[in-house]
Design an enzyme around this catalytic site. Structure first.
Site, mmCIF file in Angstrom:
data_model
loop_
_atom_site.group_PDB
_atom_site.id
_atom_site.type_symbol
_atom_site.label_atom_id
_atom_site.label_comp_id
_atom_site.label_asym_id
_atom_site.label_seq_id
_atom_site.Cartn_x
_atom_site.Cartn_y
_atom_site.Cartn_z
ATOM 1 N N GLU A 22 32.780 0.218 11.814
ATOM 2 C CA GLU A 22 33.449 1.407 12.086
ATOM 3 C C GLU A 22 33.270 1.106 13.112
ATOM 4 O OE1 GLU A 22 31.501 2.059 9.673
ATOM 5 O OE2 GLU A 22 32.373 3.343 8.239
ATOM 6 N N TYR A 23 31.887 0.789 13.883
ATOM 7 C CA TYR A 23 31.993 0.657 15.326
ATOM 8 C C TYR A 23 33.123 -0.944 15.829
ATOM 9 C CZ TYR A 23 28.502 3.500 17.008
ATOM 10 O OH TYR A 23 27.357 4.509 17.071
ATOM 11 N N GLU B 207 22.399 -4.557 5.049
ATOM 12 C CA GLU B 207 22.650 -5.158 6.492
ATOM 13 C C GLU B 207 22.299 -3.952 7.160
ATOM 14 O OE1 GLU B 207 26.539 -2.360 6.733
ATOM 15 O OE2 GLU B 207 26.409 -2.933 9.140
ATOM 16 N N ASP C 1 29.583 -6.259 20.339
ATOM 17 C CA ASP C 1 30.697 -5.582 20.877
ATOM 18 C C ASP C 1 29.655 -5.605 22.334
ATOM 19 O OD1 ASP C 1 29.394 -3.407 20.382
ATOM 20 O OD2 ASP C 1 30.257 -2.682 22.307
ATOM 21 N N ASP D 78 22.184 -1.010 17.704
ATOM 22 C CA ASP D 78 21.924 -0.287 19.193
ATOM 23 C C ASP D 78 21.579 -1.264 20.494
ATOM 24 O OD1 ASP D 78 22.586 2.570 18.105
ATOM 25 O OD2 ASP D 78 20.280 2.617 17.370
ATOM 26 N N LYS E 160 17.136 -0.942 28.287
ATOM 27 C CA LYS E 160 16.323 -0.837 28.780
ATOM 28 C C LYS E 160 14.926 -1.497 28.529
ATOM 29 C CE LYS E 160 16.927 4.553 30.899
ATOM 30 N NZ LYS E 160 16.441 5.193 30.901
HETATM 31 C C1 LIG Z 1 25.469 1.680 16.327
HETATM 32 S S1 LIG Z 1 25.355 2.242 14.758
HETATM 33 C C2 LIG Z 1 26.159 0.600 13.875
HETATM 34 C C3 LIG Z 1 26.722 1.434 12.146
HETATM 35 C C4 LIG Z 1 27.455 0.348 11.712
HETATM 36 N N1 LIG Z 1 26.612 -0.718 11.651
HETATM 37 C C5 LIG Z 1 28.727 -0.288 12.850
HETATM 38 O O1 LIG Z 1 28.910 -1.363 12.962
HETATM 39 O O2 LIG Z 1 29.579 0.789 12.381
HETATM 40 C C6 LIG Z 1 23.929 1.720 14.488
HETATM 41 C C7 LIG Z 1 22.974 1.884 13.132
HETATM 42 O O3 LIG Z 1 21.951 1.436 12.707
HETATM 43 C C8 LIG Z 1 20.748 1.758 12.724
HETATM 44 N N2 LIG Z 1 19.456 1.965 13.062
HETATM 45 C C9 LIG Z 1 19.023 1.655 14.331
HETATM 46 N N3 LIG Z 1 17.737 1.420 14.687
HETATM 47 C C10 LIG Z 1 17.218 1.728 13.124
HETATM 48 C C11 LIG Z 1 16.000 0.742 12.369
HETATM 49 N N4 LIG Z 1 15.287 0.594 12.782
HETATM 50 N N5 LIG Z 1 16.602 1.294 10.893
HETATM 51 C C12 LIG Z 1 17.403 0.734 10.420
HETATM 52 N N6 LIG Z 1 18.624 1.926 10.983
HETATM 53 C C13 LIG Z 1 18.694 2.216 11.861
HETATM 54 C C14 LIG Z 1 20.967 4.193 12.702
HETATM 55 O O4 LIG Z 1 20.720 4.902 12.519
HETATM 56 C C15 LIG Z 1 23.027 3.557 13.368
HETATM 57 O O5 LIG Z 1 23.636 3.909 11.864
#
Ligand SMILES: C[S@@+](CC[C@H](N)C(=O)[O-])C[C@H]1O[C@@H](n2cnc3c(N)ncnc32)[C@H](O)[C@@H]1O
Length: 211
Positions: A192-193, A44, A154, A118, A122
């Protein structure tokens, strides 16, 4: 998503080298040795605080899981869950998803999950989305021929973008869910999200795409 810096997070990771791979370049091509078996490996990217990857590891002992996140503090929370689960089929990696070919050999991974990545809404930040074509290049290299990406979100904008990005890349959209929780999909493990957004009444989108 930025998480507040957790005091002692780096030490926490460093003190658990069995679960946290501290020299990830050395792991390239050696993941079966690390797990001590030849079971399939699922990763993941952006695993956050680890509810999904830990839940999946407990639900599917015949599969090895690797949770990957770029943030130290976030990964240290995931480590808490891994330790509490006592699952043996899980490891954690603190690296950037854009450089996975440094840590995995060609076709070393069997399946890749992206959950609630994320959205970077933009247009000028499109390259940072985990489904941008340069990320797909990376994933394709470490997955087998016809390897799959399973994505949940979502965020409608990110979902539409990802469907288009997969299609433009020549991937096959095997199945699409426009409201996962109202569907008959079985065995869903919440992130979690996902928990947070579904508690607010938001629909969850899901797609299984194949190279
Ligand atoms: C919005 S959170 C979602 C976390 C989890 N997957 C959930 O659904 O609860 C996005 C996660 O992706 C990680 N992330 C963002 N860009 C990343 C990258 N280029 N490589 C690895 N992780 C990344 C962030 O640090 C963050 O913990």
């Amino acid at each position: 998503m930025r998480v507040r810096r957790r005091k002692g997070a780096e030490e926490h990771l460093a003190n658990n080298p069995h679960y946290v791979i501290l020299n990830p370049e050395d792991a390239k091509g050696h993941w079966q040795e690390i797990f001590g078996n030849d079971k399939p490996i699922h990763i993941e990217v952006g695993s956050g605080k680890g509810a999904f990857i830990t839940g999946m590891a407990l639900q599917n002992p015949g599969i090895n899981y690797i949770g990957i996140d770029i943030q130290v503090s976030v990964l240290s929370h995931a480590l808490d869950k891994v330790l509490a689960s006592e699952a043996e089929n899980i490891r954690l990696l603190q690296v950037d998803g854009s450089s996975l070919t440094n840590y995995f050999a060609d076709e070393e991974i069997d399946l890749l999950y992206l959950n609630f990545s994320d959205p970077w809404p933009k247009k000028k930040h499109a390259k940072r989305r985990l489904t941008y074509k340069t990320f797909l290049d990376t994933y394709k290299q470490i997955l087998p021929e016809h390897g799959e990406i399973h994505l949940k979100t979502d965020n409608r904008g990110l979902f539409e973008y990802s469907l288009a990005s997969f299609s433009q890349y020549g991937m096959v959209l095997k199945q699409v869910w426009l409201d996962l929780h109202a569907s008959d999909y079985e065995g869903n493990v919440m992130t979690e999200y996902e928990q947070k957004f579904s508690d607010k009444g938001q629909v969850i989108y899901r797609v299984e795409a194949m190279f």
